[in-house]
Scaffold this motif. Structure first.
Motif, PDB file in Angstrom:
ATOM      1  N   MET A   1       0.847  -1.167   0.000  1.00  8.45           N
ATOM      2  CA  MET A   1       0.000   0.000   0.000  1.00  8.45           C
ATOM      3  C   MET A   1       0.895   1.233   0.000  1.00  8.45           C
ATOM      4  N   SER A   2       0.530   2.183  -0.776  1.00  9.54           N
ATOM      5  CA  SER A   2       1.265   3.440  -0.757  1.00  9.54           C
ATOM      6  C   SER A   2       0.511   4.448   0.097  1.00  9.54           C
ATOM      7  N   ASP A   3       1.187   5.513   0.437  1.00  8.93           N
ATOM      8  CA  ASP A   3       0.551   6.562   1.220  1.00  8.93           C
ATOM      9  C   ASP A   3      -0.475   7.277   0.351  1.00  8.93           C
ATOM     10  N   SER A   4      -1.607   7.626   0.960  1.00 10.80           N
ATOM     11  CA  SER A   4      -2.630   8.336   0.200  1.00 10.80           C
ATOM     12  C   SER A   4      -3.437   9.240   1.127  1.00 10.80           C
ATOM     13  N   PHE A   5      -4.002  10.243   0.518  1.00  4.81           N
ATOM     14  CA  PHE A   5      -4.888  11.168   1.216  1.00  4.81           C
ATOM     15  C   PHE A   5      -6.058  11.413   0.283  1.00  4.81           C
ATOM     16  N   ASP A   6      -7.234  10.892   0.652  1.00  2.00           N
ATOM     17  CA  ASP A   6      -8.406  11.005  -0.205  1.00  2.00           C
ATOM     18  C   ASP A   6      -9.659  11.143   0.644  1.00  2.00           C
ATOM     19  N   GLU A   7     -10.805  10.852   0.064  1.00  2.00           N
ATOM     20  CA  GLU A   7     -12.067  10.996   0.790  1.00  2.00           C
ATOM     21  C   GLU A   7     -12.162  10.068   2.003  1.00  2.00           C
ATOM     22  N   ASN A   8     -11.328   9.032   2.054  1.00  2.00           N
ATOM     23  CA  ASN A   8     -11.316   8.122   3.195  1.00  2.00           C
ATOM     24  C   ASN A   8     -10.352   8.572   4.287  1.00  2.00           C
ATOM     25  N   GLY A   9      -9.679   9.679   4.068  1.00  3.93           N
ATOM     26  CA  GLY A   9      -8.739  10.187   5.059  1.00  3.93           C
ATOM     27  C   GLY A   9      -7.309   9.866   4.685  1.00  3.93           C
ATOM     28  N   LEU A  10      -6.455   9.902   5.666  1.00  2.16           N
ATOM     29  CA  LEU A  10      -5.031   9.663   5.483  1.00  2.16           C
ATOM     30  C   LEU A  10      -4.732   8.185   5.677  1.00  2.16           C
ATOM     31  N   GLN A  44      20.955  -3.347   7.896  1.00  6.49           N
ATOM     32  CA  GLN A  44      20.893  -2.330   8.934  1.00  6.49           C
ATOM     33  C   GLN A  44      20.447  -0.993   8.355  1.00  6.49           C
ATOM     34  N   LEU A  45      20.929  -0.664   7.155  1.00  8.08           N
ATOM     35  CA  LEU A  45      20.498   0.568   6.503  1.00  8.08           C
ATOM     36  C   LEU A  45      19.000   0.537   6.231  1.00  8.08           C
ATOM     37  N   ILE A  46      18.498  -0.591   5.765  1.00  8.77           N
ATOM     38  CA  ILE A  46      17.059  -0.725   5.516  1.00  8.77           C
ATOM     39  C   ILE A  46      16.284  -0.531   6.816  1.00  8.77           C
ATOM     40  N   ASN A  47      16.776  -1.117   7.910  1.00  3.26           N
ATOM     41  CA  ASN A  47      16.100  -0.949   9.206  1.00  3.26           C
ATOM     42  C   ASN A  47      16.050   0.518   9.613  1.00  3.26           C
ATOM     43  N   ILE A  48      17.143   1.240   9.400  1.00  8.03           N
ATOM     44  CA  ILE A  48      17.179   2.663   9.737  1.00  8.03           C
ATOM     45  C   ILE A  48      16.187   3.439   8.881  1.00  8.03           C
ATOM     46  N   LEU A  49      16.175   3.158   7.588  1.00  7.65           N
ATOM     47  CA  LEU A  49      15.273   3.867   6.676  1.00  7.65           C
ATOM     48  C   LEU A  49      13.813   3.556   6.979  1.00  7.65           C
ATOM     49  N   VAL A  50      13.518   2.317   7.327  1.00 11.16           N
ATOM     50  CA  VAL A  50      12.147   1.949   7.689  1.00 11.16           C
ATOM     51  C   VAL A  50      11.725   2.711   8.941  1.00 11.16           C
ATOM     52  N   GLN A  51      12.600   2.770   9.948  1.00 13.72           N
ATOM     53  CA  GLN A  51      12.250   3.478  11.177  1.00 13.72           C
ATOM     54  C   GLN A  51      12.037   4.961  10.916  1.00 13.72           C
ATOM     55  N   LYS A  52      12.865   5.552  10.078  1.00 11.85           N
ATOM     56  CA  LYS A  52      12.676   6.964   9.730  1.00 11.85           C
ATOM     57  C   LYS A  52      11.337   7.152   9.019  1.00 11.85           C
ATOM     58  N   GLY A  53      10.996   6.242   8.113  1.00  8.54           N
ATOM     59  CA  GLY A  53       9.717   6.322   7.408  1.00  8.54           C
ATOM     60  C   GLY A  53       8.536   6.202   8.349  1.00  8.54           C
ATOM     61  N   VAL A  54       8.633   5.299   9.298  1.00  3.57           N
ATOM     62  CA  VAL A  54       7.562   5.113  10.282  1.00  3.57           C
ATOM     63  C   VAL A  54       7.428   6.363  11.148  1.00  3.57           C
ATOM     64  N   ASP A  55       8.556   6.922  11.558  1.00  7.42           N
ATOM     65  CA  ASP A  55       8.524   8.123  12.395  1.00  7.42           C
ATOM     66  C   ASP A  55       7.884   9.304  11.668  1.00  7.42           C
ATOM     67  N   VAL A  56       8.266   9.512  10.425  1.00  5.80           N
ATOM     68  CA  VAL A  56       7.708  10.625   9.649  1.00  5.80           C
ATOM     69  C   VAL A  56       6.212  10.419   9.429  1.00  5.80           C
ATOM     70  N   ARG A  57       5.822   9.199   9.099  1.00  5.96           N
ATOM     71  CA  ARG A  57       4.398   8.925   8.888  1.00  5.96           C
ATOM     72  C   ARG A  57       3.598   9.087  10.178  1.00  5.96           C
ATOM     73  N   GLY A  58       4.193   8.738  11.307  1.00  6.49           N
ATOM     74  CA  GLY A  58       3.522   8.940  12.586  1.00  6.49           C
ATOM     75  C   GLY A  58       3.314  10.418  12.877  1.00  6.49           C
ATOM     76  N   LEU A  59       4.316  11.220  12.574  1.00  6.53           N
ATOM     77  CA  LEU A  59       4.201  12.662  12.764  1.00  6.53           C
ATOM     78  C   LEU A  59       3.129  13.245  11.846  1.00  6.53           C
ATOM     79  N   ILE A  60       3.111  12.817  10.599  1.00  2.00           N
ATOM     80  CA  ILE A  60       2.094  13.293   9.653  1.00  2.00           C
ATOM     81  C   ILE A  60       0.701  12.882  10.120  1.00  2.00           C
ATOM     82  N   SER A  61       0.574  11.666  10.634  1.00  2.97           N
ATOM     83  CA  SER A  61      -0.730  11.201  11.135  1.00  2.97           C
ATOM     84  C   SER A  61      -1.178  12.021  12.342  1.00  2.97           C
TER      85      SER A  61
END
Length: 71
Positions: A1-10, A44-61
């Motif tokens: 699933m990709s990130d989306s913002f539509d009539e169903n919300g974020l 390890q790089l993938i783990n770091i990037l995933v955590q950064k992605g989760v953190d940013v998405r949490g902030l946006i949410s």
């Protein structure tokens, strides 16, 4: 699933979805024989990037939810 913002919300991608996307991208670049275990530098790089992605998405949410008067 990709990130989306539509009539169903974020809707944001989950950590496993982000990991799958990143692993796929690394395999596209380096080939399918790349080792992506968490004990390797690439893993390890993938783990770091995933955590950064989760953190940013949490902030946006949180920001999105702050505009909802019911929250």
């Amino acid at each position: 699933m990709s990130d989306s913002f539509d009539e169903n919300g974020l809707q944001t991608a989950t950590a496993p979805e982000l990991r799958t996307q990143l692993e796929s991208a690394f395999k596209d670049i380096y080939g399918n024989d790349i080792v992506l275990d968490s004990s390797t530098p690439d893993g390890q790089l993938i783990n770091i990037l995933v955590q950064k992605g989760v953190d940013v998405r949490g902030l946006i949410s949180q920001l999105y939810n702050s505009f909802n008067p019911d929250n």
